[in-house]
Scaffold this motif. Structure first.
Motif, PDB file in Angstrom:
ATOM      1  N   GLN A  60      37.598  26.509  28.341  1.00  4.58           N
ATOM      2  CA  GLN A  60      36.858  25.278  28.626  1.00  4.58           C
ATOM      3  C   GLN A  60      37.278  24.651  29.957  1.00  4.58           C
ATOM      4  OE1 GLN A  60      37.314  22.811  25.157  1.00  4.58           O
ATOM      5  NE2 GLN A  60      36.508  24.382  23.798  1.00  4.58           N
ATOM      6  N   ALA A  61      37.351  25.491  30.987  1.00  5.81           N
ATOM      7  CA  ALA A  61      37.755  25.016  32.315  1.00  5.81           C
ATOM      8  C   ALA A  61      36.565  24.468  33.083  1.00  5.81           C
ATOM      9  CB  ALA A  61      38.396  26.157  33.103  1.00  5.81           C
ATOM     10  N   ALA A  62      36.809  23.410  33.825  1.00  3.76           N
ATOM     11  CA  ALA A  62      35.773  22.795  34.645  1.00  3.76           C
ATOM     12  C   ALA A  62      35.639  23.487  35.993  1.00  3.76           C
ATOM     13  CB  ALA A  62      36.101  21.319  34.870  1.00  3.76           C
ATOM     14  N   ARG A  63      36.706  24.158  36.427  1.00  4.36           N
ATOM     15  CA  ARG A  63      36.708  24.754  37.764  1.00  4.36           C
ATOM     16  C   ARG A  63      37.492  26.046  37.732  1.00  4.36           C
ATOM     17  NH1 ARG A  63      33.934  22.865  41.183  1.00  4.36           N
ATOM     18  NH2 ARG A  63      34.076  23.717  43.239  1.00  4.36           N
ATOM     19  N   GLY A  64      37.069  27.002  38.555  1.00  2.00           N
ATOM     20  CA  GLY A  64      37.772  28.264  38.698  1.00  2.00           C
ATOM     21  C   GLY A  64      37.966  28.588  40.164  1.00  2.00           C
ATOM     22  N   ILE A  65      39.130  29.120  40.495  1.00  3.38           N
ATOM     23  CA  ILE A  65      39.442  29.493  41.877  1.00  3.38           C
ATOM     24  C   ILE A  65      39.921  30.936  41.857  1.00  3.38           C
ATOM     25  CG2 ILE A  65      40.810  28.984  43.935  1.00  3.38           C
ATOM     26  CD1 ILE A  65      41.244  26.146  42.664  1.00  3.38           C
ATOM     27  N   LEU A  66      39.284  31.778  42.667  1.00  6.23           N
ATOM     28  CA  LEU A  66      39.643  33.183  42.762  1.00  6.23           C
ATOM     29  C   LEU A  66      40.128  33.441  44.183  1.00  6.23           C
ATOM     30  CD1 LEU A  66      39.766  35.948  41.415  1.00  6.23           C
ATOM     31  CD2 LEU A  66      37.339  36.241  41.937  1.00  6.23           C
ATOM     32  N   VAL A  67      41.405  33.807  44.307  1.00  9.39           N
ATOM     33  CA  VAL A  67      42.046  34.016  45.609  1.00  9.39           C
ATOM     34  C   VAL A  67      42.348  35.501  45.762  1.00  9.39           C
ATOM     35  CG1 VAL A  67      44.015  33.416  47.078  1.00  9.39           C
ATOM     36  CG2 VAL A  67      43.130  31.734  45.451  1.00  9.39           C
ATOM     37  N   THR A  68      42.016  36.060  46.921  1.00  8.87           N
ATOM     38  CA  THR A  68      42.279  37.468  47.165  1.00  8.87           C
ATOM     39  C   THR A  68      42.777  37.692  48.588  1.00  8.87           C
ATOM     40  OG1 THR A  68      41.382  39.715  47.062  1.00  8.87           O
ATOM     41  CG2 THR A  68      39.927  38.021  47.930  1.00  8.87           C
ATOM     42  N   THR A  69      43.478  38.797  48.770  1.00  9.45           N
ATOM     43  CA  THR A  69      43.854  39.222  50.123  1.00  9.45           C
ATOM     44  C   THR A  69      42.723  40.018  50.752  1.00  9.45           C
ATOM     45  OG1 THR A  69      44.931  41.156  49.158  1.00  9.45           O
ATOM     46  CG2 THR A  69      46.337  39.260  49.686  1.00  9.45           C
ATOM     47  N   GLY A  70      41.727  40.398  49.962  1.00  9.54           N
ATOM     48  CA  GLY A  70      40.562  41.145  50.437  1.00  9.54           C
ATOM     49  C   GLY A  70      39.419  40.210  50.789  1.00  9.54           C
ATOM     50  N   TRP A  71      38.211  40.574  50.358  1.00 12.79           N
ATOM     51  CA  TRP A  71      37.026  39.777  50.669  1.00 12.79           C
ATOM     52  C   TRP A  71      36.028  39.884  49.529  1.00 12.79           C
ATOM     53  CZ3 TRP A  71      38.079  44.536  52.618  1.00 12.79           C
ATOM     54  CH2 TRP A  71      37.100  45.511  52.535  1.00 12.79           C
ATOM     55  N   TYR A  72      34.951  39.085  49.636  1.00 16.34           N
ATOM     56  CA  TYR A  72      33.903  39.042  48.619  1.00 16.34           C
ATOM     57  C   TYR A  72      32.583  39.488  49.227  1.00 16.34           C
ATOM     58  CZ  TYR A  72      37.351  36.173  46.302  1.00 16.34           C
ATOM     59  OH  TYR A  72      38.520  35.720  45.742  1.00 16.34           O
ATOM     60  N   GLY A  73      31.805  40.179  48.429  1.00 14.76           N
ATOM     61  CA  GLY A  73      30.472  40.577  48.849  1.00 14.76           C
ATOM     62  C   GLY A  73      29.481  39.444  48.648  1.00 14.76           C
ATOM     63  N   ALA A  74      28.267  39.664  49.149  1.00 18.41           N
ATOM     64  CA  ALA A  74      27.219  38.648  49.064  1.00 18.41           C
ATOM     65  C   ALA A  74      26.880  38.302  47.618  1.00 18.41           C
ATOM     66  CB  ALA A  74      25.971  39.126  49.804  1.00 18.41           C
ATOM     67  N   SER A  75      26.866  39.289  46.713  1.00 22.06           N
ATOM     68  CA  SER A  75      26.505  39.000  45.321  1.00 22.06           C
ATOM     69  C   SER A  75      27.574  38.128  44.649  1.00 22.06           C
ATOM     70  CB  SER A  75      26.279  40.292  44.532  1.00 22.06           C
ATOM     71  OG  SER A  75      27.415  41.117  44.584  1.00 22.06           O
ATOM     72  N   SER A  76      28.831  38.351  44.982  1.00 20.35           N
ATOM     73  CA  SER A  76      29.902  37.511  44.426  1.00 20.35           C
ATOM     74  C   SER A  76      29.801  36.083  44.941  1.00 20.35           C
ATOM     75  CB  SER A  76      31.279  38.091  44.785  1.00 20.35           C
ATOM     76  OG  SER A  76      31.490  39.314  44.145  1.00 20.35           O
ATOM     77  N   ARG A  77      29.562  35.951  46.240  1.00 20.43           N
ATOM     78  CA  ARG A  77      29.420  34.600  46.823  1.00 20.43           C
ATOM     79  C   ARG A  77      28.215  33.870  46.233  1.00 20.43           C
ATOM     80  NH1 ARG A  77      30.666  37.541  51.569  1.00 20.43           N
ATOM     81  NH2 ARG A  77      28.513  37.329  52.266  1.00 20.43           N
ATOM     82  N   ALA A  78      27.107  34.599  46.031  1.00 20.58           N
ATOM     83  CA  ALA A  78      25.897  33.983  45.465  1.00 20.58           C
ATOM     84  C   ALA A  78      26.145  33.538  44.025  1.00 20.58           C
ATOM     85  CB  ALA A  78      24.731  34.968  45.536  1.00 20.58           C
ATOM     86  N   PHE A  79      26.818  34.373  43.228  1.00 15.89           N
ATOM     87  CA  PHE A  79      27.114  34.003  41.837  1.00 15.89           C
ATOM     88  C   PHE A  79      27.984  32.758  41.792  1.00 15.89           C
ATOM     89  CE2 PHE A  79      29.786  34.120  38.047  1.00 15.89           C
ATOM     90  CZ  PHE A  79      28.826  34.209  37.050  1.00 15.89           C
ATOM     91  N   ALA A  80      29.026  32.718  42.623  1.00 21.64           N
ATOM     92  CA  ALA A  80      29.925  31.557  42.653  1.00 21.64           C
ATOM     93  C   ALA A  80      29.163  30.297  43.066  1.00 21.64           C
ATOM     94  CB  ALA A  80      31.094  31.822  43.600  1.00 21.64           C
ATOM     95  N   ALA A  81      28.285  30.435  44.042  1.00 22.68           N
ATOM     96  CA  ALA A  81      27.501  29.277  44.496  1.00 22.68           C
ATOM     97  C   ALA A  81      26.565  28.787  43.393  1.00 22.68           C
ATOM     98  CB  ALA A  81      26.708  29.638  45.747  1.00 22.68           C
ATOM     99  N   ARG A  82      25.941  29.719  42.686  1.00 19.22           N
ATOM    100  CA  ARG A  82      25.043  29.321  41.588  1.00 19.22           C
ATOM    101  C   ARG A  82      25.807  28.612  40.472  1.00 19.22           C
ATOM    102  NH1 ARG A  82      23.067  34.473  42.338  1.00 19.22           N
ATOM    103  NH2 ARG A  82      24.031  35.205  40.409  1.00 19.22           N
ATOM    104  N   SER A  83      27.023  29.051  40.209  1.00 22.11           N
ATOM    105  CA  SER A  83      27.802  28.421  39.135  1.00 22.11           C
ATOM    106  C   SER A  83      28.157  26.988  39.504  1.00 22.11           C
ATOM    107  CB  SER A  83      29.075  29.211  38.834  1.00 22.11           C
ATOM    108  OG  SER A  83      30.118  28.850  39.711  1.00 22.11           O
ATOM    109  N   GLY A  84      28.421  26.764  40.774  1.00 21.77           N
ATOM    110  CA  GLY A  84      28.809  25.428  41.224  1.00 21.77           C
ATOM    111  C   GLY A  84      30.210  25.028  40.798  1.00 21.77           C
ATOM    112  N   ARG A  85      30.924  25.940  40.115  1.00 22.49           N
ATOM    113  CA  ARG A  85      32.253  25.605  39.596  1.00 22.49           C
ATOM    114  C   ARG A  85      33.306  26.630  39.976  1.00 22.49           C
ATOM    115  NH1 ARG A  85      32.969  24.972  34.010  1.00 22.49           N
ATOM    116  NH2 ARG A  85      31.949  26.960  33.728  1.00 22.49           N
ATOM    117  N   ILE A  86      32.909  27.639  40.766  1.00 26.64           N
ATOM    118  CA  ILE A  86      33.842  28.694  41.157  1.00 26.64           C
ATOM    119  C   ILE A  86      34.018  28.673  42.671  1.00 26.64           C
ATOM    120  CG2 ILE A  86      34.230  31.186  41.265  1.00 26.64           C
ATOM    121  CD1 ILE A  86      32.677  31.456  38.649  1.00 26.64           C
TER     122      ILE A  86
END
Length: 123
Positions: A60-86
């Protein structure tokens, strides 16, 4: 341990292989946040972002943060943006945060240069 006891500090969750995941209740807001870190030399798969969303739902978390030494693809960024909480923090942003807040000059070792990054982003 009661997962909803706000008096405790960060607690570790079982994350998908190679990840460290903790959650913590924010004292001022009363919100629960989930933080996951991943050390990789590649793009983080979309499934990893989906898994974080599932963990957020589970605790039941209000916010999620995913930290990496790599990078994210467009689909990951789009999903996070749609969620509004990641929030997604890639290696380039991580380097900047380490420099700004801790005075640490980090160097990234990636197998290839991620899209939209310059060579200077690695050093």
């Amino acid at each position: 341990m009661d997962l909803h006891d706000p008096t405790e500090g960060p607690r570790e969750l079982i994350g998908p292989g190679g990840a460290t995941t903790v959650f913590r209740d924010r004292p001022r807001s009363g919100e629960r946040w989930v933080l996951q870190t991943r050390r990789t030399q590649h793009a983080v798969p979309l499934e990893t972002v989906h898994a974080l969303a599932g963990q957020m739902l589970d605790v039941q978390a209000a916010r999620g943060i995913l930290v990496t030494t790599g990078w994210y693809g467009a689909s990951s960024r789009a999903f996070a943006a749609r969620s509004g909480r990641i929030d997604l923090v890639d290696g380039r942003a991580l380097k900047s945060l380490l420099r700004e807040h801790l005075g640490i000059e980090a160097r990234l070792r990636l197998r290839r240069l991620p899209p939209e990054w310059g060579v200077g982003d690695l050093d």
